[in-house]
Write an enzyme that holds these catalytic residues in place. Sequence first.
Site, PDB file in Angstrom:
ATOM      1  N   GLU A  95     -13.923 -24.358   5.817  1.00 22.56           N
ATOM      2  CA  GLU A  95     -13.260 -23.542   6.841  1.00 22.56           C
ATOM      3  C   GLU A  95     -12.495 -22.354   6.286  1.00 22.56           C
ATOM      4  OE1 GLU A  95      -9.791 -26.863   7.718  1.00 22.56           O
ATOM      5  OE2 GLU A  95     -10.358 -25.501   9.298  1.00 22.56           O
ATOM      6  N   CYS A 119      13.422 -25.988  14.147  1.00 24.60           N
ATOM      7  CA  CYS A 119      13.940 -25.064  15.156  1.00 24.60           C
ATOM      8  C   CYS A 119      14.419 -23.800  14.449  1.00 24.60           C
ATOM      9  CB  CYS A 119      15.118 -25.685  15.886  1.00 24.60           C
ATOM     10  SG  CYS A 119      14.719 -27.250  16.661  1.00 24.60           S
ATOM     11  N   TRP A 162      12.101 -26.381  18.742  1.00 22.92           N
ATOM     12  CA  TRP A 162      10.819 -27.046  18.462  1.00 22.92           C
ATOM     13  C   TRP A 162      11.171 -28.512  18.624  1.00 22.92           C
ATOM     14  CZ3 TRP A 162       5.699 -26.460  17.476  1.00 22.92           C
ATOM     15  CH2 TRP A 162       5.037 -27.478  16.804  1.00 22.92           C
ATOM     16  N   LYS A 187     -11.995 -28.585   4.324  1.00 20.96           N
ATOM     17  CA  LYS A 187     -11.029 -27.530   3.946  1.00 20.96           C
ATOM     18  C   LYS A 187     -11.756 -26.370   3.265  1.00 20.96           C
ATOM     19  CE  LYS A 187      -8.264 -28.199   5.850  1.00 20.96           C
ATOM     20  NZ  LYS A 187      -7.942 -29.336   6.626  1.00 20.96           N
ATOM     21  N   ASN A 237      19.577 -27.409  14.301  1.00 24.32           N
ATOM     22  CA  ASN A 237      18.248 -27.612  13.733  1.00 24.32           C
ATOM     23  C   ASN A 237      18.351 -28.883  12.899  1.00 24.32           C
ATOM     24  OD1 ASN A 237      15.791 -27.454  12.451  1.00 24.32           O
ATOM     25  ND2 ASN A 237      16.309 -25.683  11.192  1.00 24.32           N
ATOM     26  N   GLY A 238      17.519 -29.886  13.184  1.00 24.45           N
ATOM     27  CA  GLY A 238      17.586 -31.154  12.440  1.00 24.45           C
ATOM     28  C   GLY A 238      17.510 -32.333  13.382  1.00 24.45           C
ATOM     29  N   LYS A 257      -6.370 -22.360  16.154  1.00 24.83           N
ATOM     30  CA  LYS A 257      -5.458 -23.420  15.712  1.00 24.83           C
ATOM     31  C   LYS A 257      -5.525 -24.622  16.641  1.00 24.83           C
ATOM     32  CE  LYS A 257      -2.394 -25.384  13.174  1.00 24.83           C
ATOM     33  NZ  LYS A 257      -3.039 -26.072  12.040  1.00 24.83           N
ATOM     34  N   ARG A 302       8.483 -19.457  13.604  1.00 26.82           N
ATOM     35  CA  ARG A 302       8.814 -20.824  13.196  1.00 26.82           C
ATOM     36  C   ARG A 302       8.330 -21.847  14.213  1.00 26.82           C
ATOM     37  NH1 ARG A 302      13.079 -21.141   9.282  1.00 26.82           N
ATOM     38  NH2 ARG A 302      13.707 -23.159  10.059  1.00 26.82           N
ATOM     39  N   HIS A 344     -28.773 -42.264  -1.483  1.00 23.02           N
ATOM     40  CA  HIS A 344     -29.643 -42.375  -0.309  1.00 23.02           C
ATOM     41  C   HIS A 344     -30.046 -41.003   0.223  1.00 23.02           C
ATOM     42  CE1 HIS A 344     -29.102 -46.680  -0.203  1.00 23.02           C
ATOM     43  NE2 HIS A 344     -27.801 -46.490  -0.329  1.00 23.02           N
ATOM     44  N   GLU A 402     -12.678 -34.610   4.182  1.00 24.46           N
ATOM     45  CA  GLU A 402     -11.585 -33.681   4.483  1.00 24.46           C
ATOM     46  C   GLU A 402     -11.548 -32.545   3.447  1.00 24.46           C
ATOM     47  OE1 GLU A 402      -9.749 -32.807   6.740  1.00 24.46           O
ATOM     48  OE2 GLU A 402      -8.028 -31.818   5.828  1.00 24.46           O
TER      49      GLU A 402
HETATM   50  C1  F6R Z   1      -9.058 -28.490  10.207  1.00 25.89           C
HETATM   51  C2  F6R Z   1      -8.398 -28.437  11.488  1.00 25.89           C
HETATM   52  C3  F6R Z   1      -9.067 -29.016  12.670  1.00 25.89           C
HETATM   53  C4  F6R Z   1      -8.068 -29.846  13.490  1.00 25.89           C
HETATM   54  C5  F6R Z   1      -8.716 -30.327  14.789  1.00 25.89           C
HETATM   55  C6  F6R Z   1      -7.795 -31.225  15.581  1.00 25.89           C
HETATM   56  O1  F6R Z   1      -8.275 -27.949   9.194  1.00 25.89           O
HETATM   57  O2  F6R Z   1      -7.320 -27.910  11.593  1.00 25.89           O
HETATM   58  O3  F6R Z   1     -10.166 -29.774  12.304  1.00 25.89           O
HETATM   59  O4  F6R Z   1      -7.647 -30.924  12.707  1.00 25.89           O
HETATM   60  O5  F6R Z   1      -9.072 -29.222  15.573  1.00 25.89           O
HETATM   61  O6  F6R Z   1      -6.638 -30.559  15.944  1.00 25.89           O
HETATM   62  P1  F6R Z   1      -5.369 -31.349  16.445  1.00 25.89           P
HETATM   63  O7  F6R Z   1      -4.859 -32.159  15.297  1.00 25.89           O
HETATM   64  O8  F6R Z   1      -4.411 -30.286  16.875  1.00 25.89           O
HETATM   65  O9  F6R Z   1      -5.814 -32.233  17.575  1.00 25.89           O
END
Ligand code: F6R
Length: 609
Positions: free
Chosen positions: A489, A2, A73, A486, A99-100, A604, A27, A505, A482
Amino acid sequence: MCGIFSYVGKKEALPILVDGLSSLEYRGYDSSGVYVVGSNCVKSVGAVENLRKKLDGKENTFSGTSGIAHLRWATHGEPTEKNAHPHSDCSGKFWVVHNGIIENYKELKEHLISLGHIFKSDTDTEVVPHLLEEHFKRENDFEKAVKQTLKDIKGTYGLVIAFKDEKNKIITCRMGAPVVVGVGVGEMFVASDPSPILRHTRQVIYLRDGEIATLTPENYNICSLDSTPIARDPEMIEWEVDQIKKDGYDHFMMKEIMEASDVIKNTTRGRLIPENGLVKLGGLEIVADKLKDINRIIIVGCGTAYYSGVVGEYMIEEYTGIPVEVEVGSEFRYRKPLIDKNTMLLAISQSGETADTLEAIREAKRKGALAIGIVNTVGSTIARETDAGIYNHAGPEIGVASTKAFISQITALAMLTVFLGRQREMSMVTGKRICEEIISLPEKMEKILSQKEEIKKLAEKYSIYRDFLYLGRKYNYAIAYEGALKLKEVSYIHAEGCGAGEMKHGPLAMIDENFPTLAIAPSDSVYEKMISNIQEIKARKGKVLAIATDGDERIKELADDVIYIPKTLEMLTPILSVIPLQLFAYYMAVSKGLNVDRPRNLAKSVTVE
Ligand code: F6R
């Protein structure tokens, strides 16, 4: 995470407080609120803009020169107006922003209710003003009441407290959540970080855990919980606002990677009981009996959340004996999944808003399954639509590429494994071993994070390549995918994840001196197999950057470069092995001068199909 902001001085407090909240919005927030001491309180769901709209034309009802403000938050209780801070006691005299997490709030709340207190919110925070009210009855002194209250609460807090009858004073205290005091001329400020203070003063004091600061317009007094006075001069802030928001790092992605050890602590706080080999997950209490009858689990997520689900599959099957399948939401929702009332759907989502994951939950519920979630965003749609769940408590993730949320998802899955395992055959000794190993992870994580400069050099060395293969096996199978995700992207470089056993394979055909491999090869049950794969790559002139366990000298002979991670339980290695891959991707993108926090074409939260 928060945001708090407070003021005591000689100017009208309201505009200062609202502006302060606006500059803390990065934040993360779900609601906000302001109390001007001795005057009025306003709260609103959503952005600070909504609070401004509510105040429009009513500003003159908020007259006063001190006040406390908060951006919430959510951790306990939905993001609603009644749960927004500031919270007050029954008499309306004590007001608090926090906050906490107050870990023992349930016991305290029951006790306070038995004394006749009436609660207006579902938050953990609200116990604080009611405790203040109780202690004030005996102490008849604001500061003493605060100290008594702090003795009652367990958990983490950055608190600012106002008392209606002492308008020229606010008290702030810290335990595990940041509190910064801004020292101005004839005015004082409190905030979660210096960014909203900088426009007023560059003189600040960072409170330390266990410290209480009493602020009046002209003075600050700091003491410890046992009233020992503490002398502290303000320090001068050199950073600019943008740097502060990122904790001094150049990007949120880096800041969030560097939070990894704190994230494990926050995700596990108050949940591990190593002495009994148990895990306490409050959010699952209402379905605990149903979970005993579950005989099949389907984990659903997208992208990074899906990969954490694959790690979860391996953990849960190995330690609980429950069959698990993992699926991406976008597939699950359109086929005909076989589900009955003993099937549990486990949805994993950082944002709690991902459309495909959400539709998978709805489909599973229509078919009678129990749906639980591992969700970071409290009160999000997925959190609301699942029957129960585990909140990550990782704090808001701002970088588009998911990093710290992944760490907390796997940590939560490890806890869920112990929870479900102990309901079944898992021994106390095994539960204890896993809990203890989880507790040791933050320290191990710090060791990896401290190698960031070496990883940066490696990224620079490998930045000449256009294609990468990521190899992993068993628990690190998903980490290969994963790691590749990373890199793709944030740096737009082609990377393929591959289960090491699958390499011959097909993918092996791509390997030559221009196609390096990142091989995740910790000293675990499939180490020898990984070594064979690395030999196969080297035989084809492929370069290898290996992630290996501390002390593994053998791999040095084979791989071109090695990044070491500390030893841990095999099931927990993904939490550690993914960090070098996150840092590698980050530095690769930075070396190309890319906008790491906002990769092109990505959002996001993917709330559409
Ligand atoms: C990769 C990434 C995406 C999310 C995916 C699911 O770095 O950020 O692959 O992991 O869009 O998003 P959430 O977790 O918000 O359902």
